[in-house]
Scaffold this motif. Structure first.
Motif, PDB file in Angstrom:
ATOM      1  N   LYS A 131      -1.574 -44.839  15.390  1.00 45.38           N
ATOM      2  CA  LYS A 131      -0.941 -43.759  14.620  1.00 45.38           C
ATOM      3  C   LYS A 131      -0.820 -42.521  15.516  1.00 45.38           C
TER       4      LYS A 131
ATOM      5  N   ASN B  49      -3.147 -50.085  15.485  1.00 45.89           N
ATOM      6  CA  ASN B  49      -2.124 -49.062  15.238  1.00 45.89           C
ATOM      7  C   ASN B  49      -2.790 -47.694  15.424  1.00 45.89           C
TER       8      ASN B  49
ATOM      9  N   LEU C  28      -4.307 -55.910  10.972  1.00 45.98           N
ATOM     10  CA  LEU C  28      -3.695 -54.706  11.539  1.00 45.98           C
ATOM     11  C   LEU C  28      -4.699 -53.583  11.292  1.00 45.98           C
ATOM     12  N   VAL C  29      -5.181 -53.019  12.366  1.00 54.93           N
ATOM     13  CA  VAL C  29      -6.283 -52.056  12.273  1.00 54.93           C
ATOM     14  C   VAL C  29      -5.768 -50.656  12.602  1.00 54.93           C
ATOM     15  N   GLY C  30      -6.059 -49.683  11.748  1.00 58.50           N
ATOM     16  CA  GLY C  30      -5.654 -48.301  12.005  1.00 58.50           C
ATOM     17  C   GLY C  30      -6.825 -47.509  12.561  1.00 58.50           C
ATOM     18  N   GLY C  31      -7.546 -46.822  11.664  1.00 52.90           N
ATOM     19  CA  GLY C  31      -8.635 -45.928  12.068  1.00 52.90           C
ATOM     20  C   GLY C  31      -9.597 -46.523  13.094  1.00 52.90           C
TER      21      GLY C  31
ATOM     22  N   GLY D 254      -5.720 -52.612   6.155  1.00 49.95           N
ATOM     23  CA  GLY D 254      -6.240 -51.677   5.157  1.00 49.95           C
ATOM     24  C   GLY D 254      -7.749 -51.587   5.277  1.00 49.95           C
ATOM     25  N   SER D 255      -8.221 -50.550   5.990  1.00 49.81           N
ATOM     26  CA  SER D 255      -9.660 -50.285   6.151  1.00 49.81           C
ATOM     27  C   SER D 255     -10.423 -51.463   6.753  1.00 49.81           C
ATOM     28  N   VAL D 256      -9.806 -52.142   7.727  1.00 48.78           N
ATOM     29  CA  VAL D 256     -10.517 -53.230   8.405  1.00 48.78           C
ATOM     30  C   VAL D 256     -11.529 -52.623   9.377  1.00 48.78           C
TER      31      VAL D 256
ATOM     32  N   HIS E 290       6.132 -49.316   8.229  1.00 45.79           N
ATOM     33  CA  HIS E 290       4.776 -48.914   7.832  1.00 45.79           C
ATOM     34  C   HIS E 290       4.866 -47.977   6.614  1.00 45.79           C
TER      35      HIS E 290
ATOM     36  N   ALA F 146      -5.368 -49.392  -0.011  1.00 46.61           N
ATOM     37  CA  ALA F 146      -6.511 -49.812   0.816  1.00 46.61           C
ATOM     38  C   ALA F 146      -6.495 -49.166   2.200  1.00 46.61           C
ATOM     39  N   ILE F 147      -5.401 -48.469   2.526  1.00 48.60           N
ATOM     40  CA  ILE F 147      -5.305 -47.868   3.863  1.00 48.60           C
ATOM     41  C   ILE F 147      -6.213 -46.642   3.939  1.00 48.60           C
ATOM     42  N   SER F 148      -6.906 -46.498   5.061  1.00 44.64           N
ATOM     43  CA  SER F 148      -7.897 -45.421   5.171  1.00 44.64           C
ATOM     44  C   SER F 148      -7.265 -44.110   5.644  1.00 44.64           C
TER      45      SER F 148
ATOM     46  N   GLU G  55      -0.118 -54.779   3.829  1.00 42.01           N
ATOM     47  CA  GLU G  55      -1.010 -53.618   3.796  1.00 42.01           C
ATOM     48  C   GLU G  55      -0.910 -52.909   2.443  1.00 42.01           C
TER      49      GLU G  55
ATOM     50  N   GLU H 241       3.462 -45.316   5.932  1.00 40.20           N
ATOM     51  CA  GLU H 241       3.541 -43.880   6.255  1.00 40.20           C
ATOM     52  C   GLU H 241       4.977 -43.508   6.643  1.00 40.20           C
TER      53      GLU H 241
HETATM   54  P1  PGA Z   1      -6.544 -48.312   8.385  1.00 44.46           P
HETATM   55  O1  PGA Z   1      -4.975 -48.311   8.670  1.00 44.46           O
HETATM   56  O2  PGA Z   1      -7.135 -49.487   9.130  1.00 44.46           O
HETATM   57  O3  PGA Z   1      -7.037 -47.012   8.922  1.00 44.46           O
HETATM   58  O4  PGA Z   1      -6.728 -48.440   6.931  1.00 44.46           O
HETATM   59  C1  PGA Z   1      -4.221 -49.475   8.614  1.00 44.46           C
HETATM   60  C2  PGA Z   1      -2.765 -49.120   8.773  1.00 44.46           C
HETATM   61  O5  PGA Z   1      -2.279 -48.176   8.136  1.00 44.46           O
HETATM   62  O6  PGA Z   1      -2.053 -49.752   9.536  1.00 44.46           O
END
Ligand code: PGA
Length: 251
Positions: A11, A9, A225-228, A205-207, A97, A169-171, A165, A99
């Motif tokens: 973002k 993701n 599901l990977v964000g950052g 969440g912060s994977v 999501h 835990a989300i970064s 998620e 956000e």
């Molecule tokens: P993150 O985001 O890996 O940066 O914690 C995950 C997400 O919000 O989908």
């Protein structure tokens, strides 16, 4: 063997199309078809068509997803994107999501309408649920998922993906505290009561490469599901490869 899904993701982190090109090309060149794993990149709407040109529209190792979609299929809705438009460039769409819920006021009802509309257009929704504060009884994500699936015929449960998620835990894109795999497994087991055995349930969440193997070891978790870390090619590629090895897909 059950398939795994790894979603990136993006973002709104990247702001230049040139960087998006480099990221997608690097991922494509380093992820040969990993059997049993579906890798899904979710760039902003504006870049989907360009990214499709890089990875191809067909049955390649990588698929595309939107980060959101509107619940109406067509009409006078300035600024919105229809699931029918999205279907021309993507296979998946992230819906609900945290956000979107927090900054854009999306309600459980909006999310349910989006899920139904996405399915109607032939997209696979990735439904996000998660609690604000750590709590082992899982009532918040359970309730969110129940609402998101209202009026969705059970026959479609094989066409959806769930992403658990926990919001805590989300970064922020750089640092964050991932949830312990045991905690995640417990919540996912509860969510599983609402769907089918073959509905993939992912963790987000912060994977990172340093913690992904712990999730892969848990049979309850079907992907991440990977964000950052998804906008850093080396990290994302590592996450995919470690998952592949740990799940025992390696021949
Ligand atoms: P993150 O985001 O890996 O940066 O914690 C995950 C997400 O919000 O989908």
């Amino acid at each position: 063997m059950k398939r795994s899904i790894i979603v990136g993701n993006w973002k709104m982190y990247l702001t230049s199309l040139a960087d998006a090109h480099v990221l997608t090309t690097t991922i494509r060149n380093n992820i040969e078809k990993l059997a049993n794993i579906e890798v899904v990149l979710c760039p902003p709407f504006l870049w989907l068509t360009e990214m499709a040109g890089i990875i191809g529209h067909g049955d390649g190792a990588i698929k595309l997803g939107g980060q959101d979609v509107f619940y109406e299929q067509t009409g006078a809705y300035t600024g919105e994107v229809s699931p029918l438009m999205l279907k021309e460039a993507a296979h998946y769409v992230i819906i609900g999501h945290s956000e979107r819920r927090e900054y854009f006021g999306e309600t459980d009802m909006d999310i349910n309408e989006k899920v139904i509309s996405a399915l109607r257009a032939g997209l696979t929704p990735i439904i996000c649920v998660g609690e604000k504060k750590r709590s082992l009884n899982a009532s918040e994500p359970y309730h969110q998922l129940k609402e998101a699936l209202m009026h969705v015929p059970k026959i479609h449960y094989k066409d959806i993906v769930i992403a658990y998620e926990p919001i805590w835990a989300i970064s922020d894109g750089k640092s964050g505290n991932n949830a312990e795999p045991e905690y995640v497994a417990r919540v996912i087991t509860r969510l599983r009561e609402l769907v089918h055995f073959d509905t993939p349930i992912l963790y987000g969440g912060s994977v990172k490469p340093s913690n992904v193997e712990k999730y892969a070891k848990r049979p309850e978790i079907d992907g991440v599901l990977v964000g950052g870390a998804s906008i850093r090619a080396t990290e994302f590629i590592k996450i995919c490869k470690l998952w592949y090895q740990r799940k025992g897909f390696k021949k």
